[in-house]
Design a protein around this motif. Structure first.
Motif, PDB file in Angstrom:
ATOM      1  N   PRO A 146      68.611  73.706 146.122  1.00 59.21           N
ATOM      2  CA  PRO A 146      68.287  73.962 147.533  1.00 59.21           C
ATOM      3  C   PRO A 146      69.242  73.370 148.555  1.00 59.21           C
ATOM      4  N   ALA A 147      69.695  72.128 148.353  1.00 58.75           N
ATOM      5  CA  ALA A 147      70.542  71.491 149.355  1.00 58.75           C
ATOM      6  C   ALA A 147      71.933  72.102 149.424  1.00 58.75           C
ATOM      7  N   MET A 148      72.254  72.983 148.462  1.00 59.92           N
ATOM      8  CA  MET A 148      73.552  73.648 148.490  1.00 59.92           C
ATOM      9  C   MET A 148      73.555  74.817 149.474  1.00 59.92           C
ATOM     10  N   TRP A 149      72.478  75.582 149.519  1.00 58.38           N
ATOM     11  CA  TRP A 149      72.471  76.783 150.365  1.00 58.38           C
ATOM     12  C   TRP A 149      71.683  76.624 151.661  1.00 58.38           C
ATOM     13  N   LEU A 150      70.765  75.685 151.734  1.00 59.46           N
ATOM     14  CA  LEU A 150      69.983  75.507 152.964  1.00 59.46           C
ATOM     15  C   LEU A 150      70.836  75.195 154.198  1.00 59.46           C
ATOM     16  N   PRO A 151      71.948  74.421 154.078  1.00 62.02           N
ATOM     17  CA  PRO A 151      72.773  74.184 155.273  1.00 62.02           C
ATOM     18  C   PRO A 151      73.334  75.451 155.909  1.00 62.02           C
ATOM     19  N   TYR A 152      73.399  76.547 155.164  1.00 56.48           N
ATOM     20  CA  TYR A 152      73.934  77.790 155.718  1.00 56.48           C
ATOM     21  C   TYR A 152      72.911  78.551 156.557  1.00 56.48           C
ATOM     22  N   MET A 153      71.695  78.063 156.617  1.00 60.22           N
ATOM     23  CA  MET A 153      70.651  78.770 157.349  1.00 60.22           C
ATOM     24  C   MET A 153      71.002  79.040 158.816  1.00 60.22           C
ATOM     25  N   ARG A 251      74.529  69.179 143.650  1.00 62.62           N
ATOM     26  CA  ARG A 251      75.007  69.163 142.270  1.00 62.62           C
ATOM     27  C   ARG A 251      74.374  67.962 141.578  1.00 62.62           C
ATOM     28  N   TYR A 252      74.160  68.072 140.272  1.00 57.71           N
ATOM     29  CA  TYR A 252      73.478  66.993 139.550  1.00 57.71           C
ATOM     30  C   TYR A 252      74.459  65.965 138.999  1.00 57.71           C
ATOM     31  N   VAL A 253      75.609  65.793 139.646  1.00 55.94           N
ATOM     32  CA  VAL A 253      76.658  64.894 139.169  1.00 55.94           C
ATOM     33  C   VAL A 253      76.122  63.487 138.937  1.00 55.94           C
ATOM     34  N   LEU A 254      75.313  62.988 139.852  1.00 49.96           N
ATOM     35  CA  LEU A 254      74.912  61.572 139.780  1.00 49.96           C
ATOM     36  C   LEU A 254      73.560  61.356 139.119  1.00 49.96           C
ATOM     37  N   VAL A 255      73.063  62.356 138.372  1.00 53.60           N
ATOM     38  CA  VAL A 255      71.723  62.230 137.803  1.00 53.60           C
ATOM     39  C   VAL A 255      71.628  61.048 136.840  1.00 53.60           C
ATOM     40  N   PHE A 256      72.694  60.729 136.104  1.00 52.50           N
ATOM     41  CA  PHE A 256      72.670  59.576 135.200  1.00 52.50           C
ATOM     42  C   PHE A 256      72.949  58.273 135.954  1.00 52.50           C
ATOM     43  N   TRP A 257      73.637  58.359 137.076  1.00 50.93           N
ATOM     44  CA  TRP A 257      73.993  57.171 137.838  1.00 50.93           C
ATOM     45  C   TRP A 257      72.801  56.598 138.590  1.00 50.93           C
ATOM     46  N   VAL A 258      71.928  57.462 139.087  1.00 53.82           N
ATOM     47  CA  VAL A 258      70.831  57.037 139.961  1.00 53.82           C
ATOM     48  C   VAL A 258      69.931  55.982 139.318  1.00 53.82           C
ATOM     49  N   PRO A 259      69.458  56.147 138.073  1.00 51.80           N
ATOM     50  CA  PRO A 259      68.582  55.104 137.498  1.00 51.80           C
ATOM     51  C   PRO A 259      69.245  53.730 137.431  1.00 51.80           C
TER      52      PRO A 259
END
Length: 421
Positions: A146-153, A251-259
């Motif tokens: 969602p956060a990828m395309w919502l800014p184009y609204m 993008r889910y780049v930081l999914v492992f970094w967050v925890p």
């Protein structure tokens, strides 16, 4: 003598860090061509690793202060800086308008923006966003968070070119990474050195390679990660939670970094802050996933790595993806299409090991590193690993990691949160 030795130590690290950021930017632009691709890719990789480790070397000198003795010099330099930014903005506005006229949004060029345009139109019309899109390639599922395309609204609603949003997001990211919301703060003049690699890269976009702004959505991601670079150096857990959520939902780049980052905040900073960051981040992610209907299509996002690998290994597609690999800065070019399965498995393994190793370093040897930069540097390393191991990694994807280096360099040159000697 002790003060001078610490000053020299800081200046040496700052000089090497600036050089690495500059070389990283040049590797991602002017130095990259078919004849130098293999060597430049390795240099780019080692620059990224160096940028992730150098600021962690303990220092107690927080920056140069000589210009405080000469306020007139500071005034003149910042006037020239403001004038330079105005000229850059004017040039960028005119050049961007020309680029957008020459390269229209269409699937004939690239399908990313057309897909997100349809997703935005569906959301505005209160239609299911994540249903199959029959008008693109005979029917494909929307694959963007969602956060990828919502800014184009706003662009879709008001009818202007959606690519202005991408460019605006990069500008906003730079504003936050430079902490311009705190324009009244006194900062050392050496932070202006960040302009050198930044301007070189931006000029490259406008004069040589138009793809970042003309055909891709990566400006959105760059803006989010520069905002995150700003957030990580604040003391506000609410802003940190917001920034992390926006990055996760693009993008889910930081999914492992967050925890590991949350564990770091919990153990080293404040349990309350860790709960706030986790709560705000999770709340925003859930709100975006439920509000857009993305939560009902989780299998689409979870299956994408496998689908990408199958697409690359399909003999009918090898001609297309071999060119992408050879033009990329990633490790795939050294393995070849037939061995990309190794890269696919390595992505998840090293994406986990990278933040884990930084966390263990911080936990067992906290006095051997410059803790205020732990978050920025561990995330930079996660970015390096993620993009290097991606199976399909076109050149434009790496710009997020390259731009994130500017945030690290700025905060280091400013001596942000370092202890005074």
């Amino acid at each position: 003598m002790a003060f001078n030795s610490k000053k020299v130590r800081y200046l040496l690290i700052a000089g090497v860090l600036f050089t690495l950021v500059l070389v990283e930017s040049l590797c991602h632009s002017y130095w990259l061509n078919k004849d130098t691709s293999d060597l430049v890719s390795l240099v780019y990789l080692f620059c990224g690793i160096g940028i992730a480790f150098l600021p962690l070397i303990p220092v107690q000198f927080s920056g140069l202060v000589w210009e405080k003795r000469y306020p007139f010099i500071r005034f003149v330099v910042w006037i020239l800086f403001a004038r330079g930014l105005y000229l850059i903005a004017q040039f960028g506005w005119l050049k961007t308008a020309w680029i957008f006229d020459e390269i229209p949004v269409g699937i004939e060029v690239a399908d990313m923006l057309p897909i997100m345009k349809i997703m935005s139109q569906r959301f505005l019309a209160d239609e299911p966003v994540y249903e199959i899109i029959p008008e693109i390639w005979g029917g494909i599922p929307p694959i963007y968070l969602p956060a990828m395309w919502l800014p184009y609204m706003p662009a879709i609603a008001q009818g202007f070119d959606m690519r202005w949003i991408s460019q605006g997001m990069v500008l906003l990211g730079v504003i936050f990474a430079w902490r311009l919301p705190y324009i009244g703060d006194k900062r050392p003049l050496q932070v202006l050195l960040v302009l050198i690699p930044l301007c070189l890269l931006v000029y490259y976009f406008f004069q040589t390679d138009f793809r970042l702004f003309a055909v891709t959505e990566e400006g959105i991601v760059i803006g989010y990660y520069l905002f995150l670079a700003y957030a990580l150096m604040t003391d506000n857990p609410w802003i940190k939670g917001l920034a992390i959520a926006l990055c996760l939902m693009s993008r889910y780049v930081l999914v492992f970094w967050v925890p590991f980052y949350l564990a770091y905040v919990f153990l080293q900073e404040s349990r309350r802050n860790a709960y706030i960051i986790a709560g705000v981040g999770a709340g925003i992610c859930l709100l975006l996933m439920i509000g857009t209907g993305a939560i009902y299509h989780l299998e689409t996002f979870l299956d994408m790595p496998k689908i990408y690998l199958e697409a690359v290994q399909d003999p009918n597609n090898s001609w297309k993806y071999e060119q992408t690999l050879n033009e990329s800065l990633g490790l795939g070019k050294y393995l070849g299409v037939e061995n990309l399965g190794l890269l696919h498995h390595g992505l998840f393994l090293f994406s986990l090991l990278s933040p884990l190793s930084f966390f263990l370093w911080m936990y067992f040897r906290p006095h051997s590193l410059n803790k205020p930069f732990w978050a920025l540097c561990s995330l930079k390393m996660s970015l390096v690993v993620f993009y290097q191991f991606l199976v399909i990694n076109p050149l434009y994807l790496f710009y997020t990691s390259t731009f994130f280096s500017f945030g690290i360099l700025y905060h280091y040159l400013a001596g942000w949160k370092m202890e005074l000697s």
